[in-house]
Design an enzyme around this catalytic site. Structure first.
Site, short mmCIF file in Angstrom:
data_model
loop_
_atom_site.label_atom_id
_atom_site.label_comp_id
_atom_site.label_asym_id
_atom_site.label_seq_id
_atom_site.Cartn_x
_atom_site.Cartn_y
_atom_site.Cartn_z
N LYS A 1 0.84 -1.19 0.00
CA LYS A 1 0.00 0.00 0.00
C LYS A 1 0.88 1.24 0.00
CE LYS A 1 -3.50 2.59 2.56
NZ LYS A 1 -2.65 3.82 2.62
N GLU B 1 8.17 -0.33 12.19
CA GLU B 1 9.32 0.59 12.22
C GLU B 1 8.72 1.97 12.41
OE1 GLU B 1 11.58 3.36 11.67
OE2 GLU B 1 11.62 2.85 9.54
N CYS C 1 13.08 9.16 10.25
CA CYS C 1 12.82 8.72 11.63
C CYS C 1 14.09 8.49 12.42
CB CYS C 1 11.96 7.46 11.62
SG CYS C 1 12.61 6.16 10.56
N GLU D 1 8.40 13.62 18.11
CA GLU D 1 8.99 13.64 16.78
C GLU D 1 8.46 14.84 15.99
OE1 GLU D 1 10.28 10.11 13.84
OE2 GLU D 1 8.13 10.23 14.20
#
Length: 488
Positions: free
Chosen positions: A185, A261, A295, A391
């Site tokens: 996807k 992840e 990330c 983040e």
């Protein structure tokens, strides 16, 4: 593959059950460097996704894909060749859709990811799928026992926008090597890049119908279906920790194997004996890589309190040299953020950080047209503040002073995340000692680069579960069967 790059009217098709198909509707893909629509992607429905899962299930259950190692090696070789031959078209598309700088596509945005396919094709040739564990005696009989490693089944691979080629291939290549079938996807912000991969598979490989299916959609329901569908055995997801938690919960109803992840808030520790100039250069340029949309980037800079102002000045000078602008230009280091929405999020976090007492040294400004944000440096940041804990996913570096080495380790580990990190010291043994105390899945010492197709990547704590790439990346998609037979 048709017209690429900034040409208007770029369109792609879904890959379902071996056929490239249109969808009933489409959604726009926006060039983040201009803010303008440059193409349209098929907007898959829940029914389209059901068809993709059904095709993957049939291909796994009724064909010899999972057991024919030779076929899988040949198909991975073909995929590597197709990616290499069509690399320049993929490069232009990645630059335009992801806002990746041209120089970055010669690294982790495209050229390195293509070699992930080569790595798994070669690994599959020699990887032992059986392992003898010895003969045992029980009730007067001898029993030969061994392990066989089998394909895990149907994989739902769900991508984020930031590194569409790398993340797609880091999931797809090992899954195919293991003998799994896949529904891939695409991220809604970068669908065309992932759909282009589906076109290459359909047109340039012998991968059987249904083994790889590629869908793009603006519907949240499509992702929800993939994480709950009883026909899916494994979910491999890269994205935010918040969504990762939701996926883990959704997958629990059918006890799927889940690879996650997720986010990071990695710390770079500058020890008091470090080369401050070198450390400042690494800190300033690292945070601006792909506009901070990575990330594993080191977004916290931990510095000795007595050297805080000196290092901040050096980092500010480093960040001021970062070239940003048109990502297609060969000398541009940093491109735009992916969307206006992401830029507003970043800017809001910077404004709140300043309101909370951080000092804005440089940056903190939006740049138009497109979704650019100036490299931003915040000094004297509270280690418990939002900007130090959450983040950002933008080119924003938070400088945090520490008292001594123990304090630095404590601050670095003061996070729900555990993805990556770095340390700088002229004493490599000291640096290594500190590195081993930081609870993260990857770590750089004095600028060392761990990233590559052969290196497992993943995190501790709420940065995720499992490892991608390397031998461990293949094993994420394998099941273990223990067998025994009576021997004379």
């Amino acid at each position: 593959m048709g017209s690429e790059g900034k040409a208007l009217g770029v369109t792609k098709r879904l890959l379902i059950d071996g056929r490239l198909v249109e969808a009933e509707r489409t959604f726009a893909s926006v060039d983040p460097a201009t803010g303008e629509v440059f193409g349209h992607a098929p907007d898959a429905t829940v029914a389209d996704t059901e068809a993709a899962v059904g095709a993957a299930r049939r291909a796994f259950d009724t064909t010899d894909w999972a057991t024919d190692r030779e076929l899988r090696v040949r198909c991975l070789d073909q995929l590597h060749r197709a990616l290499t031959e069509h690399k320049e078209g993929l490069r232009e598309l990645t630059i335009t859709e992801a806002g990746a700088s041209r120089m970055l596509t010669h690294g982790n945005q495209l050229d390195v990811p293509i070699e992930i396919v080569r790595f798994y094709a070669d690994l599959l040739r020699t990887y032992p799928l059986t392992e003898e564990i010895g003969v045992s005696e029980d009730r007067g009989r001898r029993h030969r026992r061994w392990i066989e490693k089998e394909a895990g089944g149907v994989v739902a691979a769900i991508l984020p926008y930031n590194y569409p080629n790398q993340l797609a291939l880091a999931k797809l290549a090992p899954a195919l090597a293991a003998g799994c079938t896949v529904v891939l996807k695409a991220a809604p912000d970068t669908p065309l890049t992932t759909l282009a991969l589906g076109e290459l598979i359909a047109e340039h490989t012998d991968i059987p119908a249904g083994v790889v299916n590629v869908v793009s959609s603006s519907e949240v329901a499509v992702g929800e279906l993939l994480t709950t569908h009883p026909g899916v055995d494994i979910v491999s997801f890269t994205g935010s920790t918040q969504v990762g938690r939701q996926i883990m919960a959704a997958a629990s109803s059918t006890l799927k194997k889940v690879f996650l992840e997720l986010g990071g808030k990695s710390a770079m520790i500058v020890l008091d004996d470090a080369d401050f100039d070198t450390a400042a250069m690494f800190a300033g340029f690292t945070i601006c890589s792909h506009a901070g949309q990575g990330c594993a980037l080191t977004t916290r800079l931990l510095v000795p309190r007595e050297s805080h102002d000196e290092i901040v000045e050096k980092v500010a000078a480093s960040m001021s040299r970062v070239s940003y602008g048109d990502p297609a230009a060969p000398d541009t280091y940093m491109g735009p953020l992916i969307s206006a929405r992401q830029r507003e999020k970043v800017h809001g976090m910077v404004e709140r950080a300043v309101a909370d007492g951080a000092k804005l040294v440089i940056g903190g400004e939006k740049v138009d047209p497109g979704f650019f944000y100036k490299p931003t440096l915040l000094a004297n940041v509270d280690p418990d503040s939002e900007i130090a804990q959450d983040e950002v996913f933008g080119p924003v570096l938070a400088v945090i002073p520490y008292t001594d080495e123990e304090d630095a380790v404590r601050i670095a580990n003061n996070s729900i995340f555990g993805l990556s990190g770095a340390v700088h010291s002229r004493d490599e043994e000291r640096a290594l000692r500190v590195a081993r105390r930081i609870r993260t899945g990857t770590f750089s010492i004095n600028g060392g680069n761990y990233f590559g197709p052969d290196a497992p990547f993943g995190g501790y704590k709420q940065s995720g579960l499992g490892r991608e790439m390397g031998v461990q990346g293949l094993e994420e998609f394998l099941q273990i069967k223990t067998l025994a037979t009576v021997v004379a």
